[in-house]
Design an enzyme around this catalytic site. Structure first.
Site, PDB file in Angstrom:
ATOM      1  N   LYS A   1      36.573  36.324  49.938  1.00  0.00           N
ATOM      2  CA  LYS A   1      36.088  36.441  51.317  1.00  0.00           C
ATOM      3  C   LYS A   1      35.460  35.100  51.667  1.00  0.00           C
ATOM      4  CE  LYS A   1      33.074  39.611  53.879  1.00  0.00           C
ATOM      5  NZ  LYS A   1      32.515  40.964  53.791  1.00  0.00           N
TER       6      LYS A   1
ATOM      7  N   ASP B   1      27.053  50.300  57.221  1.00  0.00           N
ATOM      8  CA  ASP B   1      28.303  50.056  57.969  1.00  0.00           C
ATOM      9  C   ASP B   1      29.463  50.742  57.257  1.00  0.00           C
ATOM     10  OD1 ASP B   1      29.896  49.128  59.990  1.00  0.00           O
ATOM     11  OD2 ASP B   1      30.136  47.106  59.169  1.00  0.00           O
TER      12      ASP B   1
ATOM     13  N   GLY C   1      43.018  39.918  55.264  1.00  0.00           N
ATOM     14  CA  GLY C   1      42.174  40.716  56.151  1.00  0.00           C
ATOM     15  C   GLY C   1      41.164  39.882  56.895  1.00  0.00           C
ATOM     16  N   LYS C   2      40.691  40.452  57.965  1.00  0.00           N
ATOM     17  CA  LYS C   2      39.681  39.756  58.746  1.00  0.00           C
ATOM     18  C   LYS C   2      38.689  40.798  59.212  1.00  0.00           C
ATOM     19  CE  LYS C   2      39.788  35.906  61.978  1.00  0.00           C
ATOM     20  NZ  LYS C   2      38.848  35.123  61.251  1.00  0.00           N
ATOM     21  N   GLY C   3      37.428  40.502  59.043  1.00  0.00           N
ATOM     22  CA  GLY C   3      36.414  41.460  59.469  1.00  0.00           C
ATOM     23  C   GLY C   3      35.432  40.795  60.401  1.00  0.00           C
ATOM     24  N   ARG C   4      34.200  41.216  60.289  1.00  0.00           N
ATOM     25  CA  ARG C   4      33.144  40.725  61.170  1.00  0.00           C
ATOM     26  C   ARG C   4      32.862  39.247  60.942  1.00  0.00           C
ATOM     27  NH1 ARG C   4      30.167  44.489  59.675  1.00  0.00           N
ATOM     28  NH2 ARG C   4      29.390  43.184  58.003  1.00  0.00           N
ATOM     29  N   PHE C   5      32.731  38.868  59.669  1.00  0.00           N
ATOM     30  CA  PHE C   5      32.336  37.497  59.366  1.00  0.00           C
ATOM     31  C   PHE C   5      33.444  36.675  58.741  1.00  0.00           C
ATOM     32  CE2 PHE C   5      28.292  39.869  58.910  1.00  0.00           C
ATOM     33  CZ  PHE C   5      27.686  39.354  60.037  1.00  0.00           C
ATOM     34  N   GLY C   6      33.979  37.250  57.674  1.00  0.00           N
ATOM     35  CA  GLY C   6      34.847  36.395  56.872  1.00  0.00           C
ATOM     36  C   GLY C   6      36.319  36.682  57.040  1.00  0.00           C
TER      37      GLY C   6
HETATM   38  N1  LIG Z   1      38.784  43.127  47.447  1.00  0.00           N
HETATM   39  C1  LIG Z   1      39.658  43.315  48.403  1.00  0.00           C
HETATM   40  N2  LIG Z   1      40.914  43.652  48.107  1.00  0.00           N
HETATM   41  C2  LIG Z   1      41.794  43.846  49.086  1.00  0.00           C
HETATM   42  N3  LIG Z   1      41.507  43.746  50.399  1.00  0.00           N
HETATM   43  C3  LIG Z   1      40.273  43.426  50.762  1.00  0.00           C
HETATM   44  C4  LIG Z   1      39.283  43.183  49.788  1.00  0.00           C
HETATM   45  N4  LIG Z   1      38.154  42.883  50.410  1.00  0.00           N
HETATM   46  C5  LIG Z   1      38.408  42.940  51.729  1.00  0.00           C
HETATM   47  N5  LIG Z   1      39.678  43.252  51.958  1.00  0.00           N
HETATM   48  C6  LIG Z   1      40.313  43.377  53.280  1.00  0.00           C
HETATM   49  O1  LIG Z   1      39.631  42.546  54.206  1.00  0.00           O
HETATM   50  C7  LIG Z   1      39.035  43.311  55.247  1.00  0.00           C
HETATM   51  C8  LIG Z   1      37.710  42.708  55.628  1.00  0.00           C
HETATM   52  O2  LIG Z   1      36.850  42.711  54.515  1.00  0.00           O
HETATM   53  P1  LIG Z   1      35.293  42.956  54.673  1.00  0.00           P
HETATM   54  O3  LIG Z   1      34.660  42.763  53.354  1.00  0.00           O
HETATM   55  O4  LIG Z   1      35.040  44.241  55.341  1.00  0.00           O
HETATM   56  O5  LIG Z   1      34.898  41.753  55.622  1.00  0.00           O
HETATM   57  P2  LIG Z   1      33.919  41.701  56.869  1.00  0.00           P
HETATM   58  O6  LIG Z   1      32.563  41.582  56.358  1.00  0.00           O
HETATM   59  O7  LIG Z   1      34.361  40.493  57.576  1.00  0.00           O
HETATM   60  O8  LIG Z   1      34.125  42.983  57.635  1.00  0.00           O
HETATM   61  C9  LIG Z   1      38.940  44.714  54.683  1.00  0.00           C
HETATM   62  O9  LIG Z   1      38.975  45.680  55.703  1.00  0.00           O
HETATM   63  C10 LIG Z   1      40.192  44.796  53.817  1.00  0.00           C
HETATM   64  O10 LIG Z   1      41.306  45.063  54.606  1.00  0.00           O
HETATM   65 MG   LIG Z   2      33.990  44.833  56.997  1.00  0.00          MG
END
Ligand SMILES: Nc1ncnc2c1ncn2[C@@H]1O[C@H](COP(=O)(O)OP(=O)(O)O)[C@@H](O)[C@H]1O
Ligand SMILES: [Mg+2]
Length: 498
Positions: free
Chosen positions: A220, A321, A200-205
């Protein structure tokens, strides 16, 4: 020659003695030209000391036979003067003192004595201090060594190979401060994880699935540029007593320097279904499944929002958020709240939040009207919680749409999908949510299903423009729990009938 300054002297005893000698004597004479005088026959050498103006003054001279008469010059041993007559050449050379134990002018110490008197105690003191410091240092080293051995032993013990992550987290979190694993354990875990695939990819990591001792974990990874976000999120997860079955289980944080850059890791429990957004896109859900997700989500948010007072308490936290991409779905069909990167803590003693940065953060699509039009009352922490509740209502709407009503499933859609474009601006959202006061559609068919009817009602009460009128997370949790009990009751009744 006689010394002119001497007074008349003489005693019978001395007279006889000098007479016996019969010849003149040579004596030391301070006031004579060559410092010597001669007594003539029957004289004596004279030696005296007197205290004048507090100082000893010695006088040495010759006594003539006439001066010897009466002997008054020869005997005196008082505190203020001392006199002495002698009868051999230069026998008055020695210096008399009024206080023989102390030399003249010697109320003070001699320089050698002074040096000794000062130096010896100073040296002794220095030696004692050095010895003391050395002993103390030695003891500390022994203590540290013992402590290190202890820590290593405890660590080895705690991290024994047969221990699963869950047990490790349970053991260490419950025995410790309630804020997570000890840092040494966190680092040890993080450094033995093998990354498998990006998930996965989000805002930061970028989020990866990793393996630790055969178990899946989520990692992450933040770039060093986003260190503040990493630190912030880690800090949030380490909040004392935050651990809850509906909040993502934090495992470890680590900052790894690979030589050219620093990788910042946040390790958490891995949930193979991924985010609720992914899950709803992929699957439809039963009404029961929807209620389970909804109640667990409300439960997690209620825990986050709740302040627990006491030594083992927790501060109230607002997520800021909340959205389906920041909620994960567990294997057992319950939800966990993730991504605490924008969360804020409330300090009830000072009535302040822990950051004063921009309050218009989060995802525009999920922003409450008061956040969009910037009328949010920043003076009360409740405002942040109420904004979360608005977002929760939108997530409930996403959930409810994926339940079958009269056998028909709606496709997955984001809230306001039919009112704004895919990447709406603040202005777009404001127009719809604040100016037109529009909200996602609650279909009439939901009235035909009790659970959906209740969910629809909750949504409306989460979306009030007046934030104060919105439900609390705890209220929502209780209401959805009641729906679940009713459904359970119906189920057991149904199973009894069949
Ligand atoms: N513990 C986890 N198990 C499975 N997938 C995860 C987990 N943590 C994050 N993800 C995946 O990664 C994505 C981004 O994680 P997130 O913590 O929201 O990062 P950001 O801060 O970059 O938004 C999530 O939407 C999900 O799809
Ligand atoms: Mg996120």
């Amino acid at each position: 020659m006689t010394c002119p300054c001497l007074p008349p002297v003489g005693t019978a005893l001395i007279f006889l003695l000098v007479a016996q000698l019969g010849t003149g004597l040579k004596c030391v004479c301070q006031l004579c030209t060559n410092k010597t005088c001669e007594t003539g026959a029957d004289g004596a050498c004279w030696n005296s000391v007197m205290l004048i103006d507090g100082k000893e003054e010695a006088v040495k001279s010759c006594l003539s036979p006439s001066q010897m008469k009466g002997q008054v010059f020869c005997y005196s041993s008082r505190n203020v003067s001392k006199r002495n007559c002698c009868f051999t050449d230069f026998c008055n050379n020695e210096t008399l003192h009024l206080h023989p134990e102390r030399p003249s002018g010697g109320n003070s110490w001699s320089s050698l004595e002074l040096v000794m008197v000062t130096l010896v105690p100073v040296c002794l003191l220095c030696v004692s201090i050095l010895l003391w410091v050395h002993t103390l240092h030695g003891q500390r080293c022994i203590y540290r060594k013992a402590n290190k051995n202890d820590m290593e032993e405890t660590l080895d013990d705690q991290m024994s190979p047969d221990k699963h992550l869950k047990d490790l987290i349970f053991d260490l979190s419950t025995s410790g401060s309630g804020s997570g694993l000890p840092l040494l354990v966190q680092r040890t875990i993080a450094r033995t994880i093998v990354l498998q695939e990006s998930i996965g990819k989000g805002r930061f990591g970028e989020v990866w699935r990793g393996k630790w001792r055969g178990e899946d974990v989520a990692v992450k990874i933040f770039s060093s540029r986003d260190e503040r976000s990493w630190f912030r999120e880690v800090e949030m997860y380490q909040t004392i007593m935050l651990r809850h079955e509906n909040i993502l289980g934090f495992i470890a944080a680590d900052n790894k320097d690979n030589g050219s850059w620093t990788q910042l890791w946040l390790v958490s429990e891995y949930h193979e279904h991924g985010s609720m957004f992914d899950y709803l896109n992929r699957y439809t859900i039963s009404v029961e499944g929807m209620v389970i997700l909804a109640v667990s989500l409300a439960s997690g948010l209620a825990h986050l929002h709740m302040e627990i007072i006491g030594a083992q308490g927790k501060p109230a936290i607002a997520h800021r958020d909340l959205k389906s991409k920041n909620i994960l779905v567990k294997k057992n069909g319950t939800a966990v709240i993730a991504d605490l990167g924008l969360a804020v803590k409330h300090d009830s003693v000072t009535n302040t939040t822990d950051i004063s940065s921009n309050h218009r953060v989060g995802t525009k699509r999920y922003m409450a009207p008061e956040v969009l039009d910037d009328t949010i009352n920043m003076n009360t922490f409740e405002s942040f919680k109420r904004a979360d509740i608005y977002s929760l209502g939108l997530v409930f709407w996403e959930l409810a749409r994926r339940c079958p009503v009269t056998g028909i499933y709606e496709d997955y859609q984001l809230p306001y999908y039919d009112m704004v474009a895919s990447d709406p601006s603040l202005e777009d959202m404001k127009k719809v949510v604040c100016d037109q006061k529009l909200r996602p559609n609650i279909p009439n068919q939901w009235q035909s299903c009790e659970a959906l009817r209740v969910m629809g009602k909750i949504m409306r009460e989460c979306w009030y423009a007046n934030a104060v009128a919105r439900l609390t997370a705890l209220r929502i949790k209780k209401t959805v729990s009641q729906v679940m009990t009713i459904m359970d009751g119906k189920d057991s009744l149904a199973s009894q009938l069949t």
